[in-house]
Design a protein around this motif. Structure first.
Motif, PDB file in Angstrom:
ATOM      1  N   GLN A 111       1.257  -1.571  -0.226  1.00 61.26           N
ATOM      2  CA  GLN A 111       0.191  -0.357   0.249  1.00 61.26           C
ATOM      3  C   GLN A 111       0.684   1.371  -0.119  1.00 61.26           C
ATOM      4  N   ASN A 112       2.272   0.778   0.372  1.00 63.66           N
ATOM      5  CA  ASN A 112       2.910   2.080   0.330  1.00 63.66           C
ATOM      6  C   ASN A 112       3.582   2.506  -0.537  1.00 63.66           C
ATOM      7  N   LEU A 113       3.032   2.390  -1.613  1.00 61.40           N
ATOM      8  CA  LEU A 113       3.921   1.562  -2.842  1.00 61.40           C
ATOM      9  C   LEU A 113       2.763   1.983  -3.796  1.00 61.40           C
ATOM     10  N   GLN A 114       1.818   2.021  -3.459  1.00 53.59           N
ATOM     11  CA  GLN A 114       0.640   3.228  -4.264  1.00 53.59           C
ATOM     12  C   GLN A 114      -0.653   1.832  -4.832  1.00 53.59           C
ATOM     13  N   PHE A 115      -0.090   0.218  -4.398  1.00 56.72           N
ATOM     14  CA  PHE A 115      -0.799  -0.343  -4.418  1.00 56.72           C
ATOM     15  C   PHE A 115      -2.481  -0.916  -3.713  1.00 56.72           C
ATOM     16  N   HIS A 116      -3.799  -1.080  -3.780  1.00 58.43           N
ATOM     17  CA  HIS A 116      -5.213  -1.130  -3.908  1.00 58.43           C
ATOM     18  C   HIS A 116      -5.326  -2.306  -3.634  1.00 58.43           C
ATOM     19  N   ARG A 117      -5.972  -2.729  -2.413  1.00 58.17           N
ATOM     20  CA  ARG A 117      -6.367  -4.000  -2.285  1.00 58.17           C
ATOM     21  C   ARG A 117      -8.111  -4.328  -3.328  1.00 58.17           C
ATOM     22  N   LEU A 118      -7.997  -5.177  -4.129  1.00 56.91           N
ATOM     23  CA  LEU A 118      -9.245  -5.637  -4.742  1.00 56.91           C
ATOM     24  C   LEU A 118     -10.618  -5.849  -3.673  1.00 56.91           C
ATOM     25  N   ASN A 119     -11.088  -5.510  -4.604  1.00 55.84           N
ATOM     26  CA  ASN A 119     -12.657  -6.407  -3.511  1.00 55.84           C
ATOM     27  C   ASN A 119     -13.540  -7.312  -4.488  1.00 55.84           C
ATOM     28  N   SER A 120     -12.878  -7.175  -5.532  1.00 58.75           N
ATOM     29  CA  SER A 120     -14.142  -8.036  -6.602  1.00 58.75           C
ATOM     30  C   SER A 120     -12.837  -9.603  -6.857  1.00 58.75           C
ATOM     31  N   ALA A 121     -11.496  -9.462  -6.846  1.00 55.72           N
ATOM     32  CA  ALA A 121     -10.403 -10.313  -7.256  1.00 55.72           C
ATOM     33  C   ALA A 121     -11.628 -12.039  -6.864  1.00 55.72           C
ATOM     34  N   MET A 122     -11.054 -12.496  -7.692  1.00 52.61           N
ATOM     35  CA  MET A 122     -11.459 -13.971  -7.427  1.00 52.61           C
ATOM     36  C   MET A 122     -10.251 -14.914  -7.581  1.00 52.61           C
ATOM     37  N   VAL A 123      -9.999 -16.150  -7.452  1.00 49.84           N
ATOM     38  CA  VAL A 123      -9.642 -17.422  -7.867  1.00 49.84           C
ATOM     39  C   VAL A 123      -9.834 -19.182  -7.939  1.00 49.84           C
ATOM     40  N   TYR A 124      -9.666 -19.645  -9.006  1.00 55.85           N
ATOM     41  CA  TYR A 124      -9.765 -20.763  -9.384  1.00 55.85           C
ATOM     42  C   TYR A 124      -8.490 -21.528  -8.947  1.00 55.85           C
ATOM     43  N   GLY A 125      -8.621 -23.025  -8.466  1.00 58.17           N
ATOM     44  CA  GLY A 125      -7.423 -23.602  -9.490  1.00 58.17           C
ATOM     45  C   GLY A 125      -8.247 -24.809  -8.293  1.00 58.17           C
ATOM     46  N   PRO A 126      -6.985 -26.444  -8.048  1.00 57.00           N
ATOM     47  CA  PRO A 126      -7.315 -27.653  -7.673  1.00 57.00           C
ATOM     48  C   PRO A 126      -7.322 -27.178  -5.583  1.00 57.00           C
ATOM     49  N   ASP A 127      -7.828 -28.167  -5.207  1.00 53.67           N
ATOM     50  CA  ASP A 127      -7.954 -28.205  -3.972  1.00 53.67           C
ATOM     51  C   ASP A 127      -7.256 -28.340  -2.523  1.00 53.67           C
ATOM     52  N   ASN A 128      -6.139 -28.401  -3.338  1.00 51.43           N
ATOM     53  CA  ASN A 128      -4.516 -28.699  -2.830  1.00 51.43           C
ATOM     54  C   ASN A 128      -4.155 -26.980  -2.890  1.00 51.43           C
ATOM     55  N   ILE A 129      -4.187 -27.051  -4.014  1.00 54.47           N
ATOM     56  CA  ILE A 129      -4.550 -24.893  -3.641  1.00 54.47           C
ATOM     57  C   ILE A 129      -5.153 -23.962  -2.911  1.00 54.47           C
ATOM     58  N   ILE A 130      -6.215 -24.956  -3.142  1.00 52.78           N
ATOM     59  CA  ILE A 130      -7.326 -23.244  -2.629  1.00 52.78           C
ATOM     60  C   ILE A 130      -6.790 -23.888  -1.094  1.00 52.78           C
ATOM     61  N   ALA A 131      -6.625 -25.340  -1.195  1.00 52.96           N
ATOM     62  CA  ALA A 131      -7.277 -25.352   0.716  1.00 52.96           C
ATOM     63  C   ALA A 131      -5.259 -25.250   1.331  1.00 52.96           C
ATOM     64  N   ARG A 132      -4.037 -24.334   0.548  1.00 47.68           N
ATOM     65  CA  ARG A 132      -3.078 -23.320   0.436  1.00 47.68           C
ATOM     66  C   ARG A 132      -3.189 -22.366   0.862  1.00 47.68           C
ATOM     67  N   LEU A 133      -4.604 -21.573   0.006  1.00 47.81           N
ATOM     68  CA  LEU A 133      -5.235 -19.865   0.460  1.00 47.81           C
ATOM     69  C   LEU A 133      -5.094 -20.253   1.381  1.00 47.81           C
ATOM     70  N   ARG A 134      -6.479 -21.117   1.783  1.00 43.29           N
ATOM     71  CA  ARG A 134      -6.885 -20.474   3.107  1.00 43.29           C
ATOM     72  C   ARG A 134      -6.218 -20.676   4.551  1.00 43.29           C
ATOM     73  N   GLN A 135      -5.272 -21.537   3.847  1.00 45.75           N
ATOM     74  CA  GLN A 135      -4.565 -21.961   5.219  1.00 45.75           C
ATOM     75  C   GLN A 135      -3.621 -20.701   5.473  1.00 45.75           C
ATOM     76  N   GLY A 136      -3.427 -19.652   4.178  1.00 41.87           N
ATOM     77  CA  GLY A 136      -3.151 -18.489   4.105  1.00 41.87           C
ATOM     78  C   GLY A 136      -3.342 -17.515   4.590  1.00 41.87           C
TER      79      GLY A 136
END
Length: 145
Positions: free
Chosen positions: A116-141
């Protein structure tokens, strides 16, 4: 200490196992060095930061060269954080990618303020699709609910 930044176009010799260890040490998930090598080789852009000849920072990106780029695996070795190297790395990356449109990155929760200090902005509408193991890792993080 002398910070030097090289790009993929400079053809720096890369120890892929050491790069995988740097990425994990930097707080990102463990990577198989063979798959990591393939990811970097298939990326249009890659950056490698060195202090006194030691690899201590990295990032890579893909882009359509018109509208958007996806930036990945931005890491500075924890031993070298807080010295401005991450900001230098990101400024070089943005100088390269910003003229090509928007730059998208996943951020570790504890690095959001840095971006954010580098002028990045959060996205409100980003979506992700992937295999179950990748989605699980994203949830864990805590990247997704």
């Amino acid at each position: 200490m002398c910070f030097m930044l090289k790009t993929k176009d400079d053809h720096p010799p890369v120890d892929w196992q050491a790069l995988a260890e740097l990425i994990e040490r930097g707080g990102l998930s463990a990577r198989d060095h063979i798959i990591l090598q393939k990811a970097y080789q298939n990326s249009q852009f890659a950056w490698f930061g060195y202090v006194d000849g030691k690899l201590m920072a990295t990032a890579h990106a893909i882009s359509d060269l018109t509208y958007s780029s996806y930036l990945s695996d931005v890491v500075v070795d924890p031993h070298y954080q807080g010295r401005g190297y991450g900001r230098q790395l990101m400024q070089t990356i943005l100088d390269t990618l910003a003229p090509l449109g928007k730059v998208v990155i996943y951020s570790m929760p504890d690095k959001i303020e840095f971006y954010q200090n580098l002028q990045f902005h959060r996205l409100n509408s980003a979506m992700v699709y992937g295999p179950d193991n990748i989605i699980a890792r994203l949830r864990q993080g805590n990247f997704i609910d």
